[in-house]
Design a protein around this motif. Sequence first.
Motif, PDB file in Angstrom:
ATOM      1  N   THR A  53       0.958  -1.280   0.547  1.00 32.39           N
ATOM      2  CA  THR A  53       0.205   0.182   0.461  1.00 32.39           C
ATOM      3  C   THR A  53       0.703   1.302  -0.262  1.00 32.39           C
ATOM      4  N   GLY A  54       0.399   2.643  -0.397  1.00 32.12           N
ATOM      5  CA  GLY A  54       1.127   3.925  -0.539  1.00 32.12           C
ATOM      6  C   GLY A  54       1.475   4.008   0.828  1.00 32.12           C
ATOM      7  N   SER A  55      -0.008   4.438   1.666  1.00 31.65           N
ATOM      8  CA  SER A  55       0.465   4.786   2.748  1.00 31.65           C
ATOM      9  C   SER A  55       1.201   4.281   4.098  1.00 31.65           C
ATOM     10  N   ARG A  56       0.453   4.998   4.832  1.00 31.44           N
ATOM     11  CA  ARG A  56       1.322   4.571   6.208  1.00 31.44           C
ATOM     12  C   ARG A  56       0.736   3.801   7.441  1.00 31.44           C
ATOM     13  N   PHE A  57       1.273   2.526   7.755  1.00 29.57           N
ATOM     14  CA  PHE A  57       0.300   2.140   8.988  1.00 29.57           C
ATOM     15  C   PHE A  57       1.398   1.657  10.006  1.00 29.57           C
ATOM     16  N   GLU A  58       1.359   1.791  10.955  1.00 33.87           N
ATOM     17  CA  GLU A  58       1.779   1.623  12.229  1.00 33.87           C
ATOM     18  C   GLU A  58       1.191   0.495  12.408  1.00 33.87           C
ATOM     19  N   VAL A  59       2.814  -0.285  13.198  1.00 38.36           N
ATOM     20  CA  VAL A  59       2.417  -1.407  14.363  1.00 38.36           C
ATOM     21  C   VAL A  59       1.547  -1.057  15.538  1.00 38.36           C
ATOM     22  N   GLY A  60       0.615  -1.844  15.448  1.00 38.73           N
ATOM     23  CA  GLY A  60      -0.446  -1.876  16.141  1.00 38.73           C
ATOM     24  C   GLY A  60      -1.278  -1.243  16.184  1.00 38.73           C
ATOM     25  N   ALA A  61      -2.010  -0.838  15.003  1.00 42.33           N
ATOM     26  CA  ALA A  61      -2.999  -0.194  14.314  1.00 42.33           C
ATOM     27  C   ALA A  61      -4.145  -1.122  13.957  1.00 42.33           C
ATOM     28  N   ARG A  62      -5.046  -0.358  14.228  1.00 43.25           N
ATOM     29  CA  ARG A  62      -6.592  -0.989  13.568  1.00 43.25           C
ATOM     30  C   ARG A  62      -6.580  -0.881  12.516  1.00 43.25           C
ATOM     31  N   VAL A  63      -6.769  -2.135  11.343  1.00 40.88           N
ATOM     32  CA  VAL A  63      -6.959  -1.584  10.349  1.00 40.88           C
ATOM     33  C   VAL A  63      -8.597  -2.787   9.827  1.00 40.88           C
ATOM     34  N   TRP A  64      -9.113  -2.119   8.642  1.00 36.19           N
ATOM     35  CA  TRP A  64      -9.823  -2.798   7.883  1.00 36.19           C
ATOM     36  C   TRP A  64      -9.605  -3.144   6.612  1.00 36.19           C
ATOM     37  N   LEU A  65      -9.989  -4.574   6.010  1.00 34.03           N
ATOM     38  CA  LEU A  65      -9.265  -4.594   5.421  1.00 34.03           C
ATOM     39  C   LEU A  65     -11.168  -4.868   3.855  1.00 34.03           C
ATOM     40  N   MET A  66     -10.976  -4.639   3.434  1.00 29.69           N
ATOM     41  CA  MET A  66     -12.162  -4.521   2.689  1.00 29.69           C
ATOM     42  C   MET A  66     -12.054  -4.820   0.900  1.00 29.69           C
ATOM     43  N   ILE A  67     -12.249  -5.835   0.516  1.00 32.14           N
ATOM     44  CA  ILE A  67     -11.853  -6.341  -1.042  1.00 32.14           C
ATOM     45  C   ILE A  67     -13.059  -6.626  -1.540  1.00 32.14           C
ATOM     46  N   PRO A  68     -13.755  -6.450  -3.416  1.00 29.61           N
ATOM     47  CA  PRO A  68     -14.730  -6.190  -3.025  1.00 29.61           C
ATOM     48  C   PRO A  68     -15.683  -7.483  -3.476  1.00 29.61           C
ATOM     49  N   GLY A  69     -16.749  -7.284  -3.069  1.00 32.14           N
ATOM     50  CA  GLY A  69     -17.429  -8.653  -3.355  1.00 32.14           C
ATOM     51  C   GLY A  69     -17.387  -9.208  -2.103  1.00 32.14           C
ATOM     52  N   ARG A  70     -17.350  -8.562  -1.061  1.00 35.62           N
ATOM     53  CA  ARG A  70     -17.022  -9.510   0.373  1.00 35.62           C
ATOM     54  C   ARG A  70     -17.391  -8.915   1.507  1.00 35.62           C
ATOM     55  N   THR A  71     -17.680  -8.758   2.574  1.00 37.85           N
ATOM     56  CA  THR A  71     -17.888  -7.927   3.652  1.00 37.85           C
ATOM     57  C   THR A  71     -16.850  -8.017   4.558  1.00 37.85           C
ATOM     58  N   ARG A  72     -16.157  -6.764   5.092  1.00 32.04           N
ATOM     59  CA  ARG A  72     -14.993  -6.255   5.500  1.00 32.04           C
ATOM     60  C   ARG A  72     -14.360  -6.631   6.640  1.00 32.04           C
ATOM     61  N   ALA A  73     -13.121  -7.038   6.959  1.00 35.60           N
ATOM     62  CA  ALA A  73     -12.177  -7.714   7.582  1.00 35.60           C
ATOM     63  C   ALA A  73     -11.175  -6.396   8.486  1.00 35.60           C
ATOM     64  N   ASN A  74     -11.459  -7.109   9.616  1.00 36.10           N
ATOM     65  CA  ASN A  74     -11.083  -6.098  11.208  1.00 36.10           C
ATOM     66  C   ASN A  74      -9.695  -6.727  11.192  1.00 36.10           C
ATOM     67  N   ALA A  75      -8.268  -6.036  10.758  1.00 34.22           N
ATOM     68  CA  ALA A  75      -7.024  -7.141  11.429  1.00 34.22           C
ATOM     69  C   ALA A  75      -6.083  -5.786  12.280  1.00 34.22           C
ATOM     70  N   VAL A  76      -4.887  -6.556  12.594  1.00 34.59           N
ATOM     71  CA  VAL A  76      -3.665  -5.638  13.219  1.00 34.59           C
ATOM     72  C   VAL A  76      -2.935  -5.769  13.248  1.00 34.59           C
ATOM     73  N   VAL A  77      -2.335  -4.842  12.738  1.00 37.08           N
ATOM     74  CA  VAL A  77      -0.875  -4.303  11.720  1.00 37.08           C
ATOM     75  C   VAL A  77       0.372  -5.040  12.707  1.00 37.08           C
ATOM     76  N   LYS A  78       0.667  -6.173  11.949  1.00 38.59           N
ATOM     77  CA  LYS A  78       1.999  -6.570  13.140  1.00 38.59           C
ATOM     78  C   LYS A  78       3.382  -6.576  12.894  1.00 38.59           C
ATOM     79  N   TRP A  79       3.338  -6.254  11.627  1.00 34.94           N
ATOM     80  CA  TRP A  79       4.401  -5.596  10.390  1.00 34.94           C
ATOM     81  C   TRP A  79       4.925  -4.899   9.339  1.00 34.94           C
ATOM     82  N   THR A  80       5.107  -3.928   9.026  1.00 35.21           N
ATOM     83  CA  THR A  80       5.670  -2.990   8.159  1.00 35.21           C
ATOM     84  C   THR A  80       6.940  -3.610   8.190  1.00 35.21           C
TER      85      THR A  80
END
Length: 104
Positions: A53-80
Amino acid sequence: MSIRARIAEDREDDRRVSERTAVRLDATMRELGSTGTEARVLNISDRGFMAVTGSRFEVGARVWLMIPGRTRANAVVKWTAGDKIGAEFAELQTVAELTRLSNG
């Protein structure tokens, strides 16, 4: 050229026991409470994913992953590492459902 990586200090047995599936999924990611950014998921398992991704996320950040055609999934960034991130899903996911959507 050097690559700087940040890794979460979560040392519970190596959680990377799930088989990873290589994919090329166009997705949107967003940190909770912010706007989305484009991402490409490169591999996925029932426990997590790696994306570029072109954006920066911090380790420990809670994110949503949204893939077209399905519901979003919640995740925690573990490494960058540069433009790549690795995240662990908050709940187990069904890889078969995700990989059938591969737009590869």
